[in-house]
Each structure stands twice: as C-alpha cells, then as structure tokens.
Design a protein around this motif. Structure first.
Motif, PDB file in Angstrom:
ATOM      1  N   GLU A 103     -15.750  -3.577  11.361  1.00 61.23           N
ATOM      2  CA  GLU A 103     -15.103  -4.778  11.880  1.00 61.23           C
ATOM      3  C   GLU A 103     -14.812  -5.767  10.746  1.00 61.23           C
ATOM      4  OE1 GLU A 103     -17.849  -6.194  14.788  1.00 61.23           O
ATOM      5  OE2 GLU A 103     -17.174  -4.793  16.353  1.00 61.23           O
ATOM      6  N   LYS A 104     -15.746  -5.908   9.844  1.00 62.04           N
ATOM      7  CA  LYS A 104     -15.583  -6.828   8.711  1.00 62.04           C
ATOM      8  C   LYS A 104     -14.437  -6.378   7.812  1.00 62.04           C
ATOM      9  CE  LYS A 104     -18.455  -8.972   5.106  1.00 62.04           C
ATOM     10  NZ  LYS A 104     -19.849  -9.004   4.541  1.00 62.04           N
ATOM     11  N   LEU A 105     -14.344  -5.058   7.568  1.00 61.06           N
ATOM     12  CA  LEU A 105     -13.281  -4.527   6.723  1.00 61.06           C
ATOM     13  C   LEU A 105     -11.910  -4.744   7.343  1.00 61.06           C
ATOM     14  CD1 LEU A 105     -12.418  -2.993   4.190  1.00 61.06           C
ATOM     15  CD2 LEU A 105     -12.828  -0.856   5.416  1.00 61.06           C
ATOM     16  N   LEU A 106     -11.796  -4.505   8.625  1.00 60.46           N
ATOM     17  CA  LEU A 106     -10.511  -4.694   9.311  1.00 60.46           C
ATOM     18  C   LEU A 106     -10.084  -6.163   9.273  1.00 60.46           C
ATOM     19  CD1 LEU A 106     -10.963  -2.290  12.355  1.00 60.46           C
ATOM     20  CD2 LEU A 106      -9.314  -2.044  10.491  1.00 60.46           C
ATOM     21  N   LYS A 107     -11.024  -7.082   9.392  1.00 62.42           N
ATOM     22  CA  LYS A 107     -10.712  -8.506   9.309  1.00 62.42           C
ATOM     23  C   LYS A 107     -10.177  -8.867   7.921  1.00 62.42           C
ATOM     24  CE  LYS A 107     -13.963 -10.249  12.801  1.00 62.42           C
ATOM     25  NZ  LYS A 107     -15.212 -11.030  13.018  1.00 62.42           N
ATOM     26  N   VAL A 108     -10.809  -8.328   6.884  1.00 60.57           N
ATOM     27  CA  VAL A 108     -10.357  -8.578   5.519  1.00 60.57           C
ATOM     28  C   VAL A 108      -8.964  -8.001   5.301  1.00 60.57           C
ATOM     29  CG1 VAL A 108     -10.746  -7.958   3.100  1.00 60.57           C
ATOM     30  CG2 VAL A 108     -12.650  -8.777   4.493  1.00 60.57           C
ATOM     31  N   TRP A 109      -8.757  -6.779   5.806  1.00 58.45           N
ATOM     32  CA  TRP A 109      -7.457  -6.121   5.639  1.00 58.45           C
ATOM     33  C   TRP A 109      -6.355  -6.929   6.322  1.00 58.45           C
ATOM     34  CZ3 TRP A 109      -6.109  -2.686   2.231  1.00 58.45           C
ATOM     35  CH2 TRP A 109      -4.929  -1.961   2.383  1.00 58.45           C
ATOM     36  N   ASN A 110      -6.629  -7.448   7.486  1.00 50.36           N
ATOM     37  CA  ASN A 110      -5.645  -8.289   8.189  1.00 50.36           C
ATOM     38  C   ASN A 110      -5.428  -9.609   7.447  1.00 50.36           C
ATOM     39  OD1 ASN A 110      -5.220  -6.473  10.320  1.00 50.36           O
ATOM     40  ND2 ASN A 110      -6.966  -7.259  11.475  1.00 50.36           N
ATOM     41  N   LEU A 111      -6.486 -10.117   6.843  1.00 49.86           N
ATOM     42  CA  LEU A 111      -6.415 -11.384   6.129  1.00 49.86           C
ATOM     43  C   LEU A 111      -5.481 -11.311   4.923  1.00 49.86           C
ATOM     44  CD1 LEU A 111      -7.553 -14.311   5.636  1.00 49.86           C
ATOM     45  CD2 LEU A 111      -9.319 -13.217   4.233  1.00 49.86           C
ATOM     46  N   ILE A 112      -5.527 -10.201   4.192  1.00 47.79           N
ATOM     47  CA  ILE A 112      -4.711 -10.106   2.986  1.00 47.79           C
ATOM     48  C   ILE A 112      -3.264  -9.716   3.286  1.00 47.79           C
ATOM     49  CG2 ILE A 112      -6.709  -9.543   1.551  1.00 47.79           C
ATOM     50  CD1 ILE A 112      -5.781  -6.638   1.542  1.00 47.79           C
ATOM     51  N   GLY A 113      -2.972  -9.321   4.524  1.00 47.16           N
ATOM     52  CA  GLY A 113      -1.592  -9.070   4.932  1.00 47.16           C
ATOM     53  C   GLY A 113      -0.991  -7.792   4.402  1.00 47.16           C
ATOM     54  N   PHE A 114      -1.814  -6.743   4.258  1.00 46.63           N
ATOM     55  CA  PHE A 114      -1.321  -5.465   3.739  1.00 46.63           C
ATOM     56  C   PHE A 114      -0.948  -4.483   4.844  1.00 46.63           C
ATOM     57  CE2 PHE A 114      -2.533  -4.686  -0.960  1.00 46.63           C
ATOM     58  CZ  PHE A 114      -2.063  -5.950  -1.300  1.00 46.63           C
ATOM     59  N   ASN A 115      -0.935  -4.917   6.078  1.00 44.69           N
ATOM     60  CA  ASN A 115      -0.642  -4.009   7.191  1.00 44.69           C
ATOM     61  C   ASN A 115       0.789  -3.483   7.121  1.00 44.69           C
ATOM     62  OD1 ASN A 115      -3.106  -4.003   8.604  1.00 44.69           O
ATOM     63  ND2 ASN A 115      -2.661  -6.023   9.456  1.00 44.69           N
ATOM     64  N   THR A 116       0.959  -2.190   7.260  1.00 45.61           N
ATOM     65  CA  THR A 116       2.279  -1.574   7.352  1.00 45.61           C
ATOM     66  C   THR A 116       2.205  -0.415   8.335  1.00 45.61           C
ATOM     67  OG1 THR A 116       1.917   0.086   5.617  1.00 45.61           O
ATOM     68  CG2 THR A 116       2.726  -2.066   4.897  1.00 45.61           C
ATOM     69  N   ASP A 117       3.350  -0.066   8.905  1.00 50.03           N
ATOM     70  CA  ASP A 117       3.391   1.054   9.849  1.00 50.03           C
ATOM     71  C   ASP A 117       3.098   2.385   9.161  1.00 50.03           C
ATOM     72  OD1 ASP A 117       4.040  -0.664  11.904  1.00 50.03           O
ATOM     73  OD2 ASP A 117       6.206  -0.393  11.673  1.00 50.03           O
ATOM     74  N   SER A 118       3.402   2.456   7.864  1.00 48.61           N
ATOM     75  CA  SER A 118       3.228   3.723   7.142  1.00 48.61           C
ATOM     76  C   SER A 118       1.817   3.912   6.596  1.00 48.61           C
ATOM     77  CB  SER A 118       4.231   3.799   5.984  1.00 48.61           C
ATOM     78  OG  SER A 118       4.011   2.735   5.071  1.00 48.61           O
ATOM     79  N   TYR A 119       0.958   2.923   6.782  1.00 49.62           N
ATOM     80  CA  TYR A 119      -0.417   3.015   6.274  1.00 49.62           C
ATOM     81  C   TYR A 119      -1.362   2.568   7.378  1.00 49.62           C
ATOM     82  CZ  TYR A 119      -3.545   3.485   2.220  1.00 49.62           C
ATOM     83  OH  TYR A 119      -4.497   3.922   1.304  1.00 49.62           O
ATOM     84  N   ASP A 120      -1.699   3.509   8.250  1.00 56.61           N
ATOM     85  CA  ASP A 120      -2.445   3.222   9.473  1.00 56.61           C
ATOM     86  C   ASP A 120      -3.943   3.161   9.181  1.00 56.61           C
ATOM     87  OD1 ASP A 120      -3.521   3.037  11.991  1.00 56.61           O
ATOM     88  OD2 ASP A 120      -2.245   4.591  12.872  1.00 56.61           O
ATOM     89  N   VAL A 121      -4.418   1.993   8.862  1.00 60.54           N
ATOM     90  CA  VAL A 121      -5.810   1.827   8.450  1.00 60.54           C
ATOM     91  C   VAL A 121      -6.779   2.207   9.563  1.00 60.54           C
ATOM     92  CG1 VAL A 121      -7.538   0.082   7.832  1.00 60.54           C
ATOM     93  CG2 VAL A 121      -5.326   0.137   6.666  1.00 60.54           C
ATOM     94  N   LYS A 122      -6.446   1.880  10.791  1.00 55.50           N
ATOM     95  CA  LYS A 122      -7.336   2.251  11.901  1.00 55.50           C
ATOM     96  C   LYS A 122      -7.485   3.764  12.015  1.00 55.50           C
ATOM     97  CE  LYS A 122      -6.830  -1.894  14.755  1.00 55.50           C
ATOM     98  NZ  LYS A 122      -6.438  -2.440  16.075  1.00 55.50           N
TER      99      LYS A 122
END
Length: 437
Positions: free
Chosen positions: A412-431
């Motif tokens: 949960e902590k990692l996902l929050k950090v990942w969302n915070l830095i704004g690196f989300n993309t459709d081609s890199y599905d972190v979940k």
C-alpha cells in the motif's frame, strides 16, 4: 556503515582475521557496484584492483591499481599468469581474489587456484559463465536434474531447426553470456526464431541457448557458501515482466511464499551450486517456482548486483559484500539463521516507459531528496539513460522502494508513492507487477 556496526554483524575473531589482508579484485564493475570502493576500507582490508581502464573512478580509492587488459585475445590462463607475474614484480602478496563481473569469473578462479586461495572453483566459474553449459552439467546430476527444463545450445544458425525441434514452443532464446535480460527473446514459431537469432547474433555473437519457457513466479536466491556448506541464503520475489520483455519490473524481500516453498527454493539453489562445483563465495541463483517445484533460470558465480546487497542489509542486517571478502580470505562465517526485521518492496523505472520523466534533472533530485527523508529507498542503477538502452535491450535506470512491516502495508505504501510521483501509464501496469506480492 561504521566499524561498530560491522563488529556487531560478525564476531571479533572474524573481524580481527580480516585486518590488513590484501584482496585482488578483477574488474572495476559497473555503476551500481561503485559502492564497493567506498565501503571496503571499513572492513580493514586492502584492495589491489586490476582493470584495463586507467581512468576509472575507483583508482583513487583502492590501495593499489594495476592497469592490465584482460579483455585482449588471450586465454584466461595466460592472463592469470601475467597478472601473477605483475604482482610478484611489484612485491604484492595477496590473501584473496574476487570479481564482481560474470565475464571475469574464470580468470579470478584461475588466480585463486594458482595462488592456493579460497574461491568459487575454476571449473565451476567456467560452467557458471555459460548458461547452456550450466544446464548441460546440472541435467546429468541426480541431485539437480529435476530443476532443469529442456534446453539446447546453439553455435551457428544451422543449429536452429534442431534446437526448435527438441525444445518446442513457447521457448526463450538467451545469449550464453549476459545478465539483466539483455538479448533474451521469447520464441513462438520457427520463422520468428530464425529472424530473432539473426538479429540478436549481430549484437551478442552466435552462441545462444534455447530454453523451454517456464510458467511460474520468479525468484532470486542469494547464497553464502564456505567449503560448499550453506551458511545463509535469502530469497527475493520478482514481479511478472512485460509482454515479450524480460527486464525486471518489481521486487520484494523477504519472499511472500510459504516457509516450505522458500526452503524448497533455498535447497534447490544450494544443490545447483554444489552441482556445478561452487565452493566458497557469495552467489546468485535465479529460479521459477512452478507447479512441479523450482526450475532453474540461471546462475551467477558472483555477488548479486543492483540493489540486492542493500536490501539484504536492510532486511536482515547481513552485508553480502563483507561476506564476499570474508569467504575469499578463508574466514568461515559464524552466523545464526538470519531473521528479517523489515519488508522492502520496489518498482523499476525503465527508459522505454519513463524516459520523459527521468530525463528531467529535477526528477532524480526529487528521488534523492525522498531517499534522504526516508520516504523511499532509491537506487540508481546506471550512470545515464543512454547506458540503459542498447540495440533494443534495456536495463532499469533506477529502483524506487519502500520499507515497512508486512506485505500488505508495504505494498500500500509503495502504490501511494508511485501515485505521488506521477509515473502511472497504461503501458506500465504496476498493480499487475505487484499481483503476486
């Protein structure tokens, strides 16, 4: 790391036994191994570095430097003889010899044998350098053949049809030498296989192994061996790779697997080390856990690279670099079974997806600031984005990790950090990459 923390990690006898000893290191290594040259002095040892590059950054940090081109077209035996001669001429006596590079494994092992030093073993170092040879050796041994899937070594394009006929599809073609997934390609049909081989041969040479594709979760096992005895081992879980790519995406330590499954991986990895003849050192084994038990991906007769040394130190209080030097000096580690105190989980940033963000200097500055504040554990794995990309292959530029207690909280902590830095993309599905954690 302070001298006091090192003394707390090992016994006074072990610490005193290291003081003033001289270790020959073959090859300066890459960017992510630069920490070695700042840390080793805390162990009380001296380092003699041998490398072809007389401008590398480690020169000013080691005790002695020998410029020698071990990459020239001579045999490792000839290089070993030359290096030993140079040491003698300089009046340098060595107490141990190691390398942190796959390509230098056999050379370092020959020097160990000729100087009657502790090491991985000459034959084992050679076997481990070549993936196909590793599989061929292990599939002949009763203790390890169950860990090996179908594989076929190829030396020319004329081997393709025989390899394809024996292994079948889906399969994975990988260079005999190499790491980080460079040159590794998934094979789905004969026509694609031929084209892929011809393309990759331009970069990686003609020697490849075709290997049956293994379904299962991927794991890295780090092992400390002394006289073939398993002193300690540590298991990292890796997330699934992207489609048709084999570059790392996510990882966590300690493993999320059951205690029995972790023990099974550790035992299998140890058997594989013994199977190829490894004796003393810190080694890395990559495996997949399948419905039929552990299956070998590859072995490295050296300490793991990237961030693994720091992760083991954070989770278990064990320094793999320290034990690399201890074992090469013939000091048997005295250690109770390590118990993890933290969970660490990270995501890799890669140029093909994150180049736009990573190209901005303020992005890396932000990561370093977050690291200093304890928000993340940041590891930069390459000196530049350009170093991460080569002929369609790539390695991660950096790893962003968080530390906490337990899988759920850490994830949960990692996902929050990942969302915070704004690196989300459709081609890199972190979940997706974190789904097995």
């Amino acid at each position: 790391m302070s001298t006091l923390s090192i003394i707390a990690m090992i016994t006074p006898r072990e610490f005193l036994a290291m003081q003033g000893k001289t270790v020959l290191v073959i090859g300066v290594g890459g960017y992510c191994q630069r920490f070695i040259w700042d840390v080793y002095k805390e162990f009380g040892i001296k380092i003699v570095l041998v490398d072809p590059d007389d401008k590398n950054l480690a020169i000013s940090k080691v005790t002695s430097f020998i410029e020698y081109d071990f990459l020239s077209h001579q045999t490792d035996q000839e290089h070993a003889t030359c290096i030993i001669k140079i040491l003698k001429e300089k009046g340098i006596t060595i107490d141990g010899c190691v390398t942190f590079l796959d390509t230098c494994g056999p050379l370092a092992a020959i020097i160990c044998r000729q100087q009657n030093l502790y090491g991985p073993g000459q034959e084992a170092a050679y076997v481990a350098k070549y993936k196909g040879t590793t599989y061929e050796v292990l599939k002949t041994k009763d203790q390890t053949k169950q860990f090996i899937v179908k594989c076929y070594q190829m030396n020319t394009i004329f081997d393709i049809e025989s390899a394809f006929s024996y292994v079948g599809v889906p399969a994975v073609m990988k260079p005999e030498n190499g790491c980080c997934g460079a040159g590794v390609k998934r094979i789905t049909d004969l026509k694609q296989f031929k084209v892929t081989y011809e393309n990759e041969a331009l970069t990686h040479g003609n020697n490849f192994t075709l290997m049956e594709f293994i379904e299962g979760t991927q794991h890295g096992i780090e092992l400390i061996l002394f006289q073939r005895e398993l002193i300690a081992s540590f298991v990292t879980d890796y997330g699934p790779t992207r489609k048709d790519r084999f570059t790392e995406t996510a990882a966590t330590m300690p493993s999320c697997l059951s205690k029995d499954a972790v023990e099974e991986l550790m035992t299998a990895a140890h058997k594989c080390c013994i199977g190829i003849g490894l004796v003393d050192g810190v080694f890395n084994v990559e495996m997949k856990m399948t419905s039929n038990g552990p299956k070998l991906i590859e072995m490295n007769a050296r300490m793991p690279s990237f961030y693994i040394r720091d992760w083991v130190l954070i989770c278990y209080g064990i320094d793999l670099l320290l034990y690399t030097f201890m074992t090469c000096l013939g000091i048997r580690p005295e250690m109770t079974k390590p118990v993890s105190t933290h969970q660490i989980m990270g995501i890799a940033c890669v140029p093909s997806v994150h180049k736009e963000h990573l190209s901005k200097s303020q992005t890396v500055d932000l990561f370093k600031d977050m690291d200093q504040k304890g928000i993340i554990s940041y590891h930069q794995l390459s000196n530049s984005l350009g170093e991460c990309e080569n002929d369609g292959n790539e390695i991660p530029f950096c790893s962003l990790a968080v530390i906490d207690q337990g899988i759920t909280k850490t994830k949960e902590k990692l996902l929050k950090v990942w969302n915070l830095i704004g690196f989300n993309t459709d081609s890199y599905d972190v979940k997706l990459f974190l789904q097995h954690f």
